[in-house]
Design a protein around this motif. Structure first.
Motif: not given
Length: 198
Positions: A63-71, A81-85, A91-94, A98-102
Motif C-alpha cells: 500500500e505504501v508503494e502504491d501511494n508513492a506511485l500515485v503521489q 508511467v514508466r518515469a513514475a516507476i 516493483p512490478g511491470s508497467r 497502470c492497474r494500481r493507478i486505475k
C-alpha cells in the motif's frame, strides 16, 4: 437469487443427513432445488458452507508503494508511467503500475491546451468585460473565433489528474505562438445562433 444465511445452509445440510430428498428439502425450506444441490455439493467437496477463500495471486506492491506511485503522478501529472516507476522504485511491470493507478482517483486524460496570457492581457479582458456587461443591443453583435490547422503535428499531450480539474493550471498544456505554417478557418456566432463561413 438471494443468498442464503448460515442458519439456512446448516438446516439444509441437517435435513439432507436425515435422509430427506433434495426435492423435499427445497419444499420445506422454500428454496429452489438447484440451491439445495449447490449447498450439498459444496459440503461434500469442501466440507464447508462458507465462501471459498480467494486463490488469486497476491499483490506484488504494498500500500505504501502504491501511494508513492500515485503521489508522484499527482506532483508530476505530465510524466508517463514508466518515469513514475523509475523514480519511485515500485516493483512490478508497467501493466501492474497502470492497474494500481486505475484503482486510485487519478485518470489519464488528454491535456487541455490554452494560450499563455500575460498579466496585462488578463487585466485588459477583465476591463473589457466589466465595461460591456450592461451593454444593450447584444442582438446586433457578432462573436468570431478561428481554428488553426498547423503544417506539423505535435501530437496529444496526456496528463494524470482527478475528475473535474480539467482547467486547473497545473494540468493545462500551455502553448505559445510559433513560426510554423498554419491555415486559419474562421467562424462566427450571433444572438440568433451560429453563422456560416462562405
Amino acid at each position: 437469487m438471494p443468498q442464503r444465511n448460515q442458519f439456512e445452509k446448516v438446516q439444509i445440510i441437517i435435513y439432507l443427513h436425515e435422509g430427506l430428498s433434495v426435492r423435499n428439502v427445497a419444499h420445506t425450506m422454500h428454496v429452489n432445488k438447484t440451491t439445495v444441490q449447490r449447498i450439498r455439493n459444496k459440503w461434500e467437496t469442501d466440507e464447508t458452507i462458507g465462501k471459498r477463500k480467494p486463490t488469486g495471486r497476491l499483490k506484488i506492491t504494498t500500500e505504501v508503494e502504491d501511494n508513492a506511485l500515485v503521489q508522484y503522478l499527482e506532483q508530476n501529472p505530465f510524466h508517463v508511467v514508466r518515469a513514475a516507476i523509475q523514480r519511485t522504485d515500485v516493483p512490478g511491470s508497467r501493466p501492474t503500475a497502470c492497474r494500481r493507478i486505475k484503482e486510485s482517483p487519478l485518470k489519464n486524460y488528454v491535456a487541455t491546451k490554452k494560450m499563455i496570457l500575460g498579466n496585462e492581457q488578463k487585466q485588459a479582458r477583465i476591463i473589457c468585460a466589466l465595461n460591456n456587461i450592461l451593454r444593450e443591443n447584444w442582438d446586433r453583435v457578432i462573436f468570431t473565433d478561428e481554428k488553426v490547422f498547423q503544417s506539423t503535428n505535435n501530437g496529444q499531450i496526456r496528463v494524470y489528474r482527478r475528475r473535474r480539474t480539467r482547467f486547473n493550471e497545473n494540468f493545462v498544456n500551455n502553448s505559445e505562438r510559433s513560426g510554423r505554417f498554419s491555415v486559419n478557418v474562421c467562424g462566427w456566432l450571433s444572438y440568433y445562433g451560429p453563422g456560416y463561413v462562405g
